[in-house]
Design a protein around this motif. Sequence first.
Motif, PDB file in Angstrom:
ATOM      1  N   GLY A   1       0.817  -1.217   0.000  1.00 12.61           N
ATOM      2  CA  GLY A   1       0.000   0.000   0.000  1.00 12.61           C
ATOM      3  C   GLY A   1       0.843   1.257   0.000  1.00 12.61           C
ATOM      4  N   ARG A   2       1.936   1.236   0.778  1.00 13.02           N
ATOM      5  CA  ARG A   2       2.825   2.400   0.824  1.00 13.02           C
ATOM      6  C   ARG A   2       3.642   2.521  -0.462  1.00 13.02           C
ATOM      7  N   LYS A   3       4.188   1.412  -0.950  1.00 12.95           N
ATOM      8  CA  LYS A   3       5.037   1.451  -2.141  1.00 12.95           C
ATOM      9  C   LYS A   3       4.262   1.943  -3.361  1.00 12.95           C
ATOM     10  N   LYS A   4       3.040   1.431  -3.528  1.00 14.01           N
ATOM     11  CA  LYS A   4       2.242   1.801  -4.697  1.00 14.01           C
ATOM     12  C   LYS A   4       1.356   3.021  -4.446  1.00 14.01           C
ATOM     13  N   LYS A   5       1.434   3.543  -3.199  1.00  8.52           N
ATOM     14  CA  LYS A   5       0.702   4.750  -2.814  1.00  8.52           C
ATOM     15  C   LYS A   5      -0.807   4.600  -2.993  1.00  8.52           C
ATOM     16  N   THR A   6      -1.296   3.392  -2.725  1.00 13.42           N
ATOM     17  CA  THR A   6      -2.742   3.167  -2.777  1.00 13.42           C
ATOM     18  C   THR A   6      -3.382   3.429  -1.419  1.00 13.42           C
ATOM     19  N   THR A   7      -2.538   3.598  -0.395  1.00 13.61           N
ATOM     20  CA  THR A   7      -3.014   3.978   0.936  1.00 13.61           C
ATOM     21  C   THR A   7      -2.063   5.039   1.479  1.00 13.61           C
ATOM     22  N   ASP A   8      -2.421   5.619   2.619  1.00  9.04           N
ATOM     23  CA  ASP A   8      -1.528   6.590   3.260  1.00  9.04           C
ATOM     24  C   ASP A   8      -0.707   5.919   4.354  1.00  9.04           C
ATOM     25  N   CYS A   9      -0.478   4.613   4.208  1.00  2.74           N
ATOM     26  CA  CYS A   9       0.241   3.821   5.206  1.00  2.74           C
ATOM     27  C   CYS A   9       1.679   4.331   5.358  1.00  2.74           C
ATOM     28  N   LYS A  10       2.151   4.344   6.591  1.00  2.00           N
ATOM     29  CA  LYS A  10       3.506   4.805   6.901  1.00  2.00           C
ATOM     30  C   LYS A  10       4.404   3.662   7.372  1.00  2.00           C
ATOM     31  N   LYS A  11       3.986   2.410   7.123  1.00  2.00           N
ATOM     32  CA  LYS A  11       4.766   1.255   7.578  1.00  2.00           C
ATOM     33  C   LYS A  11       6.181   1.306   7.004  1.00  2.00           C
ATOM     34  N   SER A  12       7.179   1.181   7.894  1.00  2.00           N
ATOM     35  CA  SER A  12       8.573   1.212   7.467  1.00  2.00           C
ATOM     36  C   SER A  12       8.961  -0.104   6.806  1.00  2.00           C
ATOM     37  N   ALA A  13       9.885  -0.020   5.861  1.00  2.00           N
ATOM     38  CA  ALA A  13      10.446  -1.233   5.265  1.00  2.00           C
ATOM     39  C   ALA A  13      11.378  -1.891   6.274  1.00  2.00           C
ATOM     40  N   ILE A  14      11.568  -3.200   6.144  1.00  2.00           N
ATOM     41  CA  ILE A  14      12.459  -3.934   7.030  1.00  2.00           C
ATOM     42  C   ILE A  14      13.351  -4.844   6.198  1.00  2.00           C
ATOM     43  N   ARG A  15      14.596  -4.965   6.607  1.00  2.00           N
ATOM     44  CA  ARG A  15      15.538  -5.790   5.859  1.00  2.00           C
ATOM     45  C   ARG A  15      15.057  -7.231   5.752  1.00  2.00           C
ATOM     46  N   LYS A  16      15.219  -7.783   4.583  1.00  2.00           N
ATOM     47  CA  LYS A  16      14.792  -9.154   4.305  1.00  2.00           C
ATOM     48  C   LYS A  16      15.459 -10.150   5.252  1.00  2.00           C
ATOM     49  N   ASP A  17      16.781 -10.060   5.376  1.00  2.00           N
ATOM     50  CA  ASP A  17      17.488 -11.039   6.201  1.00  2.00           C
ATOM     51  C   ASP A  17      17.102 -10.939   7.671  1.00  2.00           C
ATOM     52  N   VAL A  18      16.838  -9.726   8.141  1.00  2.00           N
ATOM     53  CA  VAL A  18      16.458  -9.531   9.546  1.00  2.00           C
ATOM     54  C   VAL A  18      15.108 -10.180   9.830  1.00  2.00           C
ATOM     55  N   LEU A  19      14.113  -9.853   9.009  1.00  2.00           N
ATOM     56  CA  LEU A  19      12.770 -10.373   9.252  1.00  2.00           C
ATOM     57  C   LEU A  19      12.726 -11.889   9.106  1.00  2.00           C
ATOM     58  N   GLU A  20      13.372 -12.412   8.085  1.00  2.00           N
ATOM     59  CA  GLU A  20      13.349 -13.865   7.875  1.00  2.00           C
ATOM     60  C   GLU A  20      14.037 -14.595   9.018  1.00  2.00           C
ATOM     61  N   LYS A  21      15.103 -14.021   9.546  1.00  2.00           N
ATOM     62  CA  LYS A  21      15.806 -14.637  10.668  1.00  2.00           C
ATOM     63  C   LYS A  21      14.903 -14.679  11.909  1.00  2.00           C
ATOM     64  N   ILE A  22      14.233 -13.578  12.185  1.00  2.00           N
ATOM     65  CA  ILE A  22      13.340 -13.516  13.343  1.00  2.00           C
ATOM     66  C   ILE A  22      12.220 -14.544  13.219  1.00  2.00           C
ATOM     67  N   ILE A  23      11.590 -14.594  12.042  1.00  2.00           N
ATOM     68  CA  ILE A  23      10.464 -15.514  11.843  1.00  2.00           C
ATOM     69  C   ILE A  23      10.920 -16.961  11.935  1.00  2.00           C
ATOM     70  N   LEU A  24      11.991 -17.318  11.230  1.00  2.00           N
ATOM     71  CA  LEU A  24      12.473 -18.699  11.255  1.00  2.00           C
ATOM     72  C   LEU A  24      12.854 -19.149  12.663  1.00  2.00           C
ATOM     73  N   GLU A  25      13.602 -18.320  13.363  1.00  2.00           N
ATOM     74  CA  GLU A  25      14.037 -18.689  14.703  1.00  2.00           C
ATOM     75  C   GLU A  25      12.852 -18.971  15.618  1.00  2.00           C
ATOM     76  N   ASN A  26      11.873 -18.085  15.596  1.00  2.00           N
ATOM     77  CA  ASN A  26      10.766 -18.203  16.550  1.00  2.00           C
ATOM     78  C   ASN A  26       9.770 -19.285  16.158  1.00  2.00           C
ATOM     79  N   VAL A  27       9.540 -19.466  14.866  1.00  2.00           N
ATOM     80  CA  VAL A  27       8.654 -20.541  14.422  1.00  2.00           C
ATOM     81  C   VAL A  27       9.241 -21.901  14.779  1.00  2.00           C
TER      82      VAL A  27
END
Length: 271
Positions: free
Chosen positions: A71-97
């Motif tokens: 929504g933010r990238k394509k500007k279809t919403t006024d969302c302000k969600k920050s981008a997050i590094r791919k390796d960081v997010l995947e590491k967090i998800i894999l570890e905790n799952v």
Amino acid sequence: MFDNIYPQIVPSETFAIVRDKVNANKFGKRSETVTYLLKDKIKCGYCGKSIIGDNGTAKNGERKYYYTCCGRKKKTTDCKKSAIRKDVLEKIILENVIEQIQKANSLDFIVNNLMQEQERQAQANIVLNLLLKEQRQTENSINNIMTAIESGGTTNTVMKRLRELETRQAELERQILIEKSKTAVQLTETQIKEFYTQALALEPKLLINYLVKQITLYDDRIEIEYNSPIKQSPDNDNRGFLICSKTVKLSFKVPFRTNLMQYEFEIEMYV
């Protein structure tokens, strides 16, 4: 690479498994195509749009990979969600799952709750209850007509109605058998446990696809929903039961920066 992660948030065994899986997924190791492990699994917690894979080029020419709100990238919403590094997010998800499946007390908690849910479903089969109710009403109607016939009330209309009720009764018996078979085939504790533990041998992308139903991402919170071997009704929007709530802190070095980059998330996990 990640350095100086503090404090140790997962057991060494879990860390080793995740490290091997992440290393196997490094860019260019097997293909020039970058694999986003969480593709089609994440939605933005703020606007509800999908979180998609994105990339850019740093000042030193190095390619950087991220997860960004569509929504933010394509500007279809006024969302302000920050981008997050791919390796960081995947590491967090894999570890905790993985951690929740490896922990015996956590896995037992999941299995016990799913066994209870399975029993509740068997007792609250709405379709089956409605069919049984209609079956009783049909039987009463047939009995009333038979009483009327025995008293001499044999008109064409009465006989036609009797045939209709008998046809409906046969159809109800067939549908009731189908519904009963759905609740008769129930999973054992061992089968439920194996549903989760067998995923640990899978490659990262397959592991995520198999275990994770959906991830809701905020800037400071992550909600992870596991898949369940117990099938839910399509009308059931209930998220399920909470299995873990924790705070995760992560720090790592970024090229050309003096200070460590830091992330802190509240993580909630559901089945």
